[in-house]
Scaffold this motif. Structure first.
Motif, PDB file in Angstrom:
ATOM      1  N   LEU A  88       0.876  -1.174   0.000  1.00 40.93           N
ATOM      2  CA  LEU A  88       0.000   0.000   0.000  1.00 40.93           C
ATOM      3  C   LEU A  88       0.912   1.222   0.000  1.00 40.93           C
ATOM      4  O   LEU A  88       1.519   1.552   1.022  1.00 40.93           O
ATOM      5  N   PHE A  89       1.028   1.847  -1.173  1.00 41.58           N
ATOM      6  CA  PHE A  89       1.964   2.953  -1.355  1.00 41.58           C
ATOM      7  C   PHE A  89       1.285   4.094  -2.101  1.00 41.58           C
ATOM      8  O   PHE A  89       0.543   3.859  -3.056  1.00 41.58           O
ATOM      9  N   VAL A  90       1.558   5.313  -1.659  1.00 42.61           N
ATOM     10  CA  VAL A  90       1.010   6.518  -2.287  1.00 42.61           C
ATOM     11  C   VAL A  90       2.169   7.455  -2.588  1.00 42.61           C
ATOM     12  O   VAL A  90       3.057   7.660  -1.747  1.00 42.61           O
ATOM     13  N   ASP A  91       2.159   8.017  -3.779  1.00 40.30           N
ATOM     14  CA  ASP A  91       3.178   8.978  -4.190  1.00 40.30           C
ATOM     15  C   ASP A  91       3.291  10.106  -3.168  1.00 40.30           C
ATOM     16  O   ASP A  91       2.282  10.592  -2.652  1.00 40.30           O
ATOM     17  N   LYS A  92       4.513  10.508  -2.898  1.00 38.75           N
ATOM     18  CA  LYS A  92       4.800  11.529  -1.877  1.00 38.75           C
ATOM     19  C   LYS A  92       3.962  12.802  -2.049  1.00 38.75           C
ATOM     20  O   LYS A  92       3.454  13.357  -1.082  1.00 38.75           O
ATOM     21  N   LYS A  93       3.799  13.250  -3.284  1.00 36.94           N
ATOM     22  CA  LYS A  93       3.051  14.490  -3.537  1.00 36.94           C
ATOM     23  C   LYS A  93       1.568  14.355  -3.208  1.00 36.94           C
ATOM     24  O   LYS A  93       0.857  15.352  -3.147  1.00 36.94           O
ATOM     25  N   HIS A  94       1.116  13.130  -2.994  1.00 35.61           N
ATOM     26  CA  HIS A  94      -0.304  12.891  -2.758  1.00 35.61           C
ATOM     27  C   HIS A  94      -0.589  12.303  -1.366  1.00 35.61           C
ATOM     28  O   HIS A  94      -1.693  11.834  -1.114  1.00 35.61           O
ATOM     29  N   HIS A  95       0.403  12.368  -0.477  1.00 32.82           N
ATOM     30  CA  HIS A  95       0.170  11.911   0.887  1.00 32.82           C
ATOM     31  C   HIS A  95      -0.875  12.793   1.561  1.00 32.82           C
ATOM     32  O   HIS A  95      -1.032  13.967   1.234  1.00 32.82           O
ATOM     33  N   ARG A  96      -1.583  12.217   2.492  1.00 29.28           N
ATOM     34  CA  ARG A  96      -2.569  12.912   3.332  1.00 29.28           C
ATOM     35  C   ARG A  96      -3.731  13.521   2.534  1.00 29.28           C
ATOM     36  O   ARG A  96      -4.267  14.566   2.887  1.00 29.28           O
ATOM     37  N   GLN A  97      -4.092  12.827   1.450  1.00 27.00           N
ATOM     38  CA  GLN A  97      -5.228  13.277   0.640  1.00 27.00           C
ATOM     39  C   GLN A  97      -6.335  12.219   0.583  1.00 27.00           C
ATOM     40  O   GLN A  97      -7.247  12.322  -0.222  1.00 27.00           O
ATOM     41  N   GLY A  98      -6.226  11.192   1.402  1.00 27.45           N
ATOM     42  CA  GLY A  98      -7.263  10.164   1.449  1.00 27.45           C
ATOM     43  C   GLY A  98      -7.096   9.039   0.441  1.00 27.45           C
ATOM     44  O   GLY A  98      -7.966   8.171   0.336  1.00 27.45           O
ATOM     45  N   ILE A  99      -5.996   9.031  -0.288  1.00 25.60           N
ATOM     46  CA  ILE A  99      -5.794   8.021  -1.327  1.00 25.60           C
ATOM     47  C   ILE A  99      -5.593   6.634  -0.719  1.00 25.60           C
ATOM     48  O   ILE A  99      -6.191   5.655  -1.180  1.00 25.60           O
ATOM     49  N   GLY A 100      -4.779   6.534   0.309  1.00 14.44           N
ATOM     50  CA  GLY A 100      -4.587   5.250   0.978  1.00 14.44           C
ATOM     51  C   GLY A 100      -5.899   4.707   1.524  1.00 14.44           C
ATOM     52  O   GLY A 100      -6.196   3.516   1.402  1.00 14.44           O
ATOM     53  N   ARG A 101      -6.697   5.574   2.112  1.00 19.28           N
ATOM     54  CA  ARG A 101      -7.998   5.154   2.647  1.00 19.28           C
ATOM     55  C   ARG A 101      -8.915   4.680   1.523  1.00 19.28           C
ATOM     56  O   ARG A 101      -9.618   3.674   1.663  1.00 19.28           O
ATOM     57  N   GLU A 102      -8.928   5.371   0.398  1.00 18.31           N
ATOM     58  CA  GLU A 102      -9.768   4.963  -0.731  1.00 18.31           C
ATOM     59  C   GLU A 102      -9.332   3.603  -1.278  1.00 18.31           C
ATOM     60  O   GLU A 102     -10.171   2.760  -1.604  1.00 18.31           O
ATOM     61  N   LEU A 103      -8.026   3.395  -1.374  1.00 16.03           N
ATOM     62  CA  LEU A 103      -7.536   2.086  -1.810  1.00 16.03           C
ATOM     63  C   LEU A 103      -7.938   1.009  -0.802  1.00 16.03           C
ATOM     64  O   LEU A 103      -8.395  -0.074  -1.180  1.00 16.03           O
ATOM     65  N   PHE A 104      -7.779   1.301   0.477  1.00 14.30           N
ATOM     66  CA  PHE A 104      -8.172   0.361   1.525  1.00 14.30           C
ATOM     67  C   PHE A 104      -9.667   0.052   1.437  1.00 14.30           C
ATOM     68  O   PHE A 104     -10.079  -1.111   1.530  1.00 14.30           O
ATOM     69  N   ASN A 105     -10.495   1.072   1.263  1.00 11.93           N
ATOM     70  CA  ASN A 105     -11.940   0.859   1.149  1.00 11.93           C
ATOM     71  C   ASN A 105     -12.277  -0.025  -0.052  1.00 11.93           C
ATOM     72  O   ASN A 105     -13.176  -0.867   0.018  1.00 11.93           O
ATOM     73  N   THR A 106     -11.565   0.168  -1.138  1.00 11.76           N
ATOM     74  CA  THR A 106     -11.772  -0.655  -2.334  1.00 11.76           C
ATOM     75  C   THR A 106     -11.431  -2.113  -2.040  1.00 11.76           C
ATOM     76  O   THR A 106     -12.175  -3.027  -2.406  1.00 11.76           O
ATOM     77  N   ILE A 107     -10.318  -2.321  -1.370  1.00 10.19           N
ATOM     78  CA  ILE A 107      -9.896  -3.678  -1.018  1.00 10.19           C
ATOM     79  C   ILE A 107     -10.914  -4.335  -0.084  1.00 10.19           C
ATOM     80  O   ILE A 107     -11.333  -5.479  -0.303  1.00 10.19           O
ATOM     81  N   THR A 108     -11.307  -3.623   0.963  1.00  7.61           N
ATOM     82  CA  THR A 108     -12.243  -4.229   1.916  1.00  7.61           C
ATOM     83  C   THR A 108     -13.594  -4.509   1.252  1.00  7.61           C
ATOM     84  O   THR A 108     -14.200  -5.543   1.517  1.00  7.61           O
ATOM     85  N   SER A 109     -14.038  -3.632   0.365  1.00  3.05           N
ATOM     86  CA  SER A 109     -15.293  -3.886  -0.363  1.00  3.05           C
ATOM     87  C   SER A 109     -15.185  -5.151  -1.207  1.00  3.05           C
ATOM     88  O   SER A 109     -16.126  -5.949  -1.272  1.00  3.05           O
ATOM     89  N   PHE A 110     -14.041  -5.322  -1.860  1.00  4.67           N
ATOM     90  CA  PHE A 110     -13.810  -6.509  -2.679  1.00  4.67           C
ATOM     91  C   PHE A 110     -13.910  -7.775  -1.825  1.00  4.67           C
ATOM     92  O   PHE A 110     -14.604  -8.727  -2.179  1.00  4.67           O
ATOM     93  N   TYR A 111     -13.231  -7.780  -0.683  1.00  5.79           N
ATOM     94  CA  TYR A 111     -13.232  -8.974   0.158  1.00  5.79           C
ATOM     95  C   TYR A 111     -14.564  -9.178   0.875  1.00  5.79           C
ATOM     96  O   TYR A 111     -15.001 -10.312   1.063  1.00  5.79           O
ATOM     97  N   LYS A 112     -15.219  -8.105   1.272  1.00 11.31           N
ATOM     98  CA  LYS A 112     -16.542  -8.244   1.891  1.00 11.31           C
ATOM     99  C   LYS A 112     -17.527  -8.842   0.892  1.00 11.31           C
ATOM    100  O   LYS A 112     -18.344  -9.695   1.256  1.00 11.31           O
ATOM    101  N   ALA A 113     -17.467  -8.403  -0.367  1.00  7.29           N
ATOM    102  CA  ALA A 113     -18.364  -8.923  -1.394  1.00  7.29           C
ATOM    103  C   ALA A 113     -18.146 -10.418  -1.609  1.00  7.29           C
ATOM    104  O   ALA A 113     -19.092 -11.156  -1.893  1.00  7.29           O
ATOM    105  N   ALA A 114     -16.907 -10.870  -1.469  1.00  4.86           N
ATOM    106  CA  ALA A 114     -16.612 -12.300  -1.597  1.00  4.86           C
ATOM    107  C   ALA A 114     -17.243 -13.080  -0.453  1.00  4.86           C
ATOM    108  O   ALA A 114     -17.578 -14.255  -0.606  1.00  4.86           O
ATOM    109  N   GLY A 115     -17.408 -12.433   0.698  1.00  7.93           N
ATOM    110  CA  GLY A 115     -18.077 -13.028   1.834  1.00  7.93           C
ATOM    111  C   GLY A 115     -17.338 -14.185   2.489  1.00  7.93           C
ATOM    112  O   GLY A 115     -17.917 -14.929   3.269  1.00  7.93           O
ATOM    113  N   LEU A 116     -16.073 -14.336   2.195  1.00  5.26           N
ATOM    114  CA  LEU A 116     -15.319 -15.478   2.704  1.00  5.26           C
ATOM    115  C   LEU A 116     -14.471 -15.163   3.923  1.00  5.26           C
ATOM    116  O   LEU A 116     -13.959 -16.070   4.569  1.00  5.26           O
TER     117      LEU A 116
END
Length: 159
Positions: A88-116
């Motif tokens: 989980l890596f975000v370009d330095k110029k884009h730190h603290r803009q919510g990008i890591g959280r958005e990627l995390f939310n995408t990942i958790t949504s993917f795994y929650k949808a799998a339901g496993l």
């Protein structure tokens, strides 16, 4: 958050095309490598080798996502089986803009949808511990050192 962004699953061709591994390497060198031994730096470099990543994706052992601002990749996340954040890596110029959280939310949504799965794990670098705590992860052990890689094992329980 960056305007006009898109998060997309990536395959080995798009990883090469957009330089996802270069982004990971540059961010690692600046923010994580100072805390690692030469052995740890080389071990991480070996882990993000294009051929190694390509094989893991081909074998369905790893999934990759990119965060794009226009045509530029500014964030990358990858998971490995069964339910573990491995990158989980975000370009330095884009730190603290919510990008890591958005990627995390995408990942958790993917795994929650799998339901496993009921939980997700990560081996956080010392640099990223506070980020993972803010995302809701809890430490499961003290700092570890394996092949020169320093990390704190953590777990996130799906809600």
């Amino acid at each position: 958050m960056v305007k006009d962004y898109m998060i997309a699953r990536m395959n080995i061709d798009s990883i090469k095309k957009y330089g996802a591994l270069d982004l990971i390497w540059q961010v690692f060198l600046e923010f994580e490598a100072p805390d690692y031994s030469d052995e740890g730096i080389q071990e991480f470099k070996k882990f993000i080798d294009l051929n190694s990543i390509g094989q893991k994706i081909s074998d369905n052992e790893m999934r990759f996502w990119g965060y794009f601002s226009g045509e530029d990749i500014v964030g990358v996340a990858a998971t490995r089986q069964p339910c573990h954040i491995s990158l989980l890596f975000v370009d330095k110029k884009h730190h603290r803009q919510g990008i890591g959280r958005e990627l995390f939310n995408t990942i958790t949504s993917f795994y929650k949808a799998a339901g496993l799965y009921r939980e997700m794990t990560v081996n956080s670098s010392p640099y990223a511990v506070e980020v993972y705590h803010k995302l809701g992860f809890a430490d499961t052990d003290t700092e570890q050192l394996v092949n020169g890689i320093r990390f704190i094992p953590m777990k996130y329980i799906f809600t």
